[in-house]
Design a protein around this motif. Structure first.
Motif, PDB file in Angstrom:
ATOM      1  N   GLY A 161       0.785  -1.226   0.000  1.00  0.00           N
ATOM      2  CA  GLY A 161       0.000   0.000   0.000  1.00  0.00           C
ATOM      3  C   GLY A 161       0.816   1.274   0.000  1.00  0.00           C
ATOM      4  N   LEU A 162       2.136   1.185   0.089  1.00  0.00           N
ATOM      5  CA  LEU A 162       2.974   2.375   0.100  1.00  0.00           C
ATOM      6  C   LEU A 162       3.396   2.753  -1.319  1.00  0.00           C
ATOM      7  CD1 LEU A 162       5.369   1.518   3.079  1.00  0.00           C
ATOM      8  CD2 LEU A 162       3.283   2.910   3.140  1.00  0.00           C
ATOM      9  N   THR A 163       3.632   4.032  -1.531  1.00  0.00           N
ATOM     10  CA  THR A 163       4.260   4.505  -2.769  1.00  0.00           C
ATOM     11  C   THR A 163       5.302   5.550  -2.400  1.00  0.00           C
ATOM     12  OG1 THR A 163       2.590   6.257  -3.092  1.00  0.00           O
ATOM     13  CG2 THR A 163       2.217   4.134  -4.204  1.00  0.00           C
ATOM     14  N   TYR A 164       6.276   5.714  -3.301  1.00  0.00           N
ATOM     15  CA  TYR A 164       7.383   6.646  -3.044  1.00  0.00           C
ATOM     16  C   TYR A 164       7.783   7.258  -4.378  1.00  0.00           C
ATOM     17  CZ  TYR A 164      11.696   8.348  -0.830  1.00  0.00           C
ATOM     18  OH  TYR A 164      12.694   9.131  -0.320  1.00  0.00           O
ATOM     19  N   THR A 165       7.783   8.581  -4.451  1.00  0.00           N
ATOM     20  CA  THR A 165       8.059   9.277  -5.705  1.00  0.00           C
ATOM     21  C   THR A 165       9.301  10.142  -5.574  1.00  0.00           C
ATOM     22  OG1 THR A 165       5.693   9.368  -6.232  1.00  0.00           O
ATOM     23  CG2 THR A 165       7.143  10.868  -7.435  1.00  0.00           C
ATOM     24  N   TYR A 166      10.239   9.972  -6.495  1.00  0.00           N
ATOM     25  CA  TYR A 166      11.365  10.884  -6.596  1.00  0.00           C
ATOM     26  C   TYR A 166      11.895  10.866  -8.022  1.00  0.00           C
ATOM     27  CZ  TYR A 166      14.778   7.060  -6.356  1.00  0.00           C
ATOM     28  OH  TYR A 166      15.514   5.935  -6.607  1.00  0.00           O
ATOM     29  N   SER A 167      12.494  11.976  -8.426  1.00  0.00           N
ATOM     30  CA  SER A 167      13.048  12.140  -9.767  1.00  0.00           C
ATOM     31  C   SER A 167      12.027  11.789 -10.849  1.00  0.00           C
ATOM     32  CB  SER A 167      14.321  11.303  -9.951  1.00  0.00           C
ATOM     33  OG  SER A 167      15.314  11.727  -9.060  1.00  0.00           O
ATOM     34  N   GLY A 168      10.769  12.131 -10.600  1.00  0.00           N
ATOM     35  CA  GLY A 168       9.736  11.956 -11.604  1.00  0.00           C
ATOM     36  C   GLY A 168       9.182  10.557 -11.728  1.00  0.00           C
ATOM     37  N   VAL A 169       9.565   9.637 -10.848  1.00  0.00           N
ATOM     38  CA  VAL A 169       9.114   8.249 -10.929  1.00  0.00           C
ATOM     39  C   VAL A 169       8.452   7.858  -9.603  1.00  0.00           C
ATOM     40  CG1 VAL A 169       9.784   5.851 -11.332  1.00  0.00           C
ATOM     41  CG2 VAL A 169      10.994   7.699 -12.515  1.00  0.00           C
TER      42      VAL A 169
ATOM     43  N   ARG B 228      18.964  15.363  -2.139  1.00  0.00           N
ATOM     44  CA  ARG B 228      18.498  15.267  -0.765  1.00  0.00           C
ATOM     45  C   ARG B 228      17.323  14.299  -0.710  1.00  0.00           C
ATOM     46  NH1 ARG B 228      17.147  21.248   1.132  1.00  0.00           N
ATOM     47  NH2 ARG B 228      16.254  21.281  -0.966  1.00  0.00           N
ATOM     48  N   ASP B 229      17.260  13.516   0.343  1.00  0.00           N
ATOM     49  CA  ASP B 229      16.108  12.635   0.552  1.00  0.00           C
ATOM     50  C   ASP B 229      15.067  13.408   1.359  1.00  0.00           C
ATOM     51  OD1 ASP B 229      17.256  10.452  -0.784  1.00  0.00           O
ATOM     52  OD2 ASP B 229      18.368   9.883   1.012  1.00  0.00           O
ATOM     53  N   ASP B 230      14.318  14.250   0.664  1.00  0.00           N
ATOM     54  CA  ASP B 230      13.353  15.108   1.341  1.00  0.00           C
ATOM     55  C   ASP B 230      11.961  14.967   0.723  1.00  0.00           C
ATOM     56  OD1 ASP B 230      13.925  16.271  -1.084  1.00  0.00           O
ATOM     57  OD2 ASP B 230      14.266  18.286  -0.296  1.00  0.00           O
ATOM     58  N   GLU B 231      11.657  13.781   0.195  1.00  0.00           N
ATOM     59  CA  GLU B 231      10.369  13.561  -0.446  1.00  0.00           C
ATOM     60  C   GLU B 231       9.235  13.683   0.562  1.00  0.00           C
ATOM     61  OE1 GLU B 231      13.460  12.401  -2.972  1.00  0.00           O
ATOM     62  OE2 GLU B 231      13.051  11.639  -0.970  1.00  0.00           O
ATOM     63  N   ARG B 232       8.087  14.119   0.075  1.00  0.00           N
ATOM     64  CA  ARG B 232       6.957  14.404   0.963  1.00  0.00           C
ATOM     65  C   ARG B 232       6.375  13.157   1.594  1.00  0.00           C
ATOM     66  NH1 ARG B 232       2.393  16.325  -3.491  1.00  0.00           N
ATOM     67  NH2 ARG B 232       2.273  14.364  -4.645  1.00  0.00           N
ATOM     68  N   GLU B 233       6.627  11.976   1.008  1.00  0.00           N
ATOM     69  CA  GLU B 233       6.098  10.744   1.591  1.00  0.00           C
ATOM     70  C   GLU B 233       6.819  10.343   2.884  1.00  0.00           C
ATOM     71  OE1 GLU B 233       5.678  10.054  -2.950  1.00  0.00           O
ATOM     72  OE2 GLU B 233       7.063  11.039  -1.556  1.00  0.00           O
ATOM     73  N   LEU B 234       7.995  10.868   3.129  1.00  0.00           N
ATOM     74  CA  LEU B 234       8.739  10.488   4.328  1.00  0.00           C
ATOM     75  C   LEU B 234       8.083  11.063   5.580  1.00  0.00           C
ATOM     76  CD1 LEU B 234      12.390  11.046   3.047  1.00  0.00           C
ATOM     77  CD2 LEU B 234      11.242   8.853   3.461  1.00  0.00           C
ATOM     78  N   ALA B 235       8.017  10.255   6.622  1.00  0.00           N
ATOM     79  CA  ALA B 235       7.470  10.734   7.880  1.00  0.00           C
ATOM     80  C   ALA B 235       8.309  11.896   8.401  1.00  0.00           C
ATOM     81  CB  ALA B 235       7.445   9.602   8.908  1.00  0.00           C
TER      82      ALA B 235
END
Length: 260
Positions: free
Chosen positions: A120-128, A173-180
């Motif tokens: 059920g999780l998704t993770y988006t970075y660099s357009g993917v 940077r690992d600053d994606e919005r999905e990260l807690a």
């Protein structure tokens, strides 16, 4: 230690460590009355600190806005076995999931990559956008050991395989919005020792606002690097090409991703 961190690092006692800058001092763009010649340069601090449930000491790495912890989590024999299991059991992405977007253009990823984690999780970075594959036993065992050593929980892992020193990762940077919010990222390395470089965001480029020295580490086989808050707010990190490195490396970055 000399193989781990660049020269010029300082060792701090616990009493001196409390005088290191706090989060509000980390963005040098907020500092006043600083000329080009007087821009600050802050050294790196290291403190060996034993922790419960973990035999090896931690090295606490501090610079302006940077908060990391490093240790050897797995001895050589254990790390060798886990590396072989990863080589045998991990299935990497193929096709479109092997590309990323940089400044509007698509490029092949200069390494192999895959994600595993809770359903059920998704993770988006660099357009993917990535949906993780289900956990496999070797990843569960590594994750559980990381959680035991750090007292943090993780529900997602990004795996990068570098076939040799030509494979690399650019500054990001690992600053994606999905990260807690405020959650750490646990980076576990197996295989060849590789250089790992932190660069403060305000020190990048020809028109840099500050002069803050990069922090260069060498990540060992079986090691764990914890990138704690607020590191990814201020610092970019990369794994540069090293043509003299001939052996492969596998890196696992465990994260706490919020459900959509």
């Amino acid at each position: 230690m000399d193989k781990f961190l660049v020269r010029g690092a300082l060792k701090l006692t616990p009493e001196k460590r409390k005088h290191q800058p706090e989060e509000e001092d980390a963005d040098c763009t907020n500092k006043k009355n600083e000329t080009e010649e007087k821009r600050p340069t802050l050294p790196v601090a290291i403190l060996d600190e034993p922790r419960r449930m973990h035999a090896n000491p931690w090295r606490e790495i501090r610079a302006e806005g940077l908060n990391c912890s490093y240790t050897i989590l797995f001895g050589k024999a254990k790390a060798d076995g886990l590396f072989q299991e990863l080589e045998k059991d991990v299935e990497y992405f193929k096709g479109e999931l092997t590309k990323l977007q940089v400044f509007g253009k698509w490029h092949n990823i200069p390494r192999r990559q895959v994600t595993y984690g809770d359903s059920g999780l998704t993770y988006t970075y660099s357009g993917v956008t990535f949906s993780p594959k289900p956990w496999i036993p070797v990843l569960e065992r590594i994750r559980d050991q990381v959680q035991l050593a750090t007292s943090h929980t993780f529900n997602f892992v990004l795996i990068n395989r570098y076939k040799d020193g030509h494979d690399h990762m650019g500054e990001h940077r690992d600053d994606e919005r999905e990260l807690a919010p405020r959650s750490p990222i646990a980076s576990v390395s197996f295989g060849a020792r590789r250089d790992f470089v932190f660069r403060h965001g305000a020190s990048r480029g020809r028109r840099a606002l500050c002069r803050i020295e990069p922090v260069r580490l060498q990540l060992e086989h079986g090691s764990l690097l914890m990138m704690n808050f607020p590191t990814n707010r201020y610092w970019y990190h990369s794994l540069p090409s090293r043509k003299k490195v001939l052996a492969p490396r596998i890196n696992l970055t465990f994260r706490n991703v919020m459900a959509a």
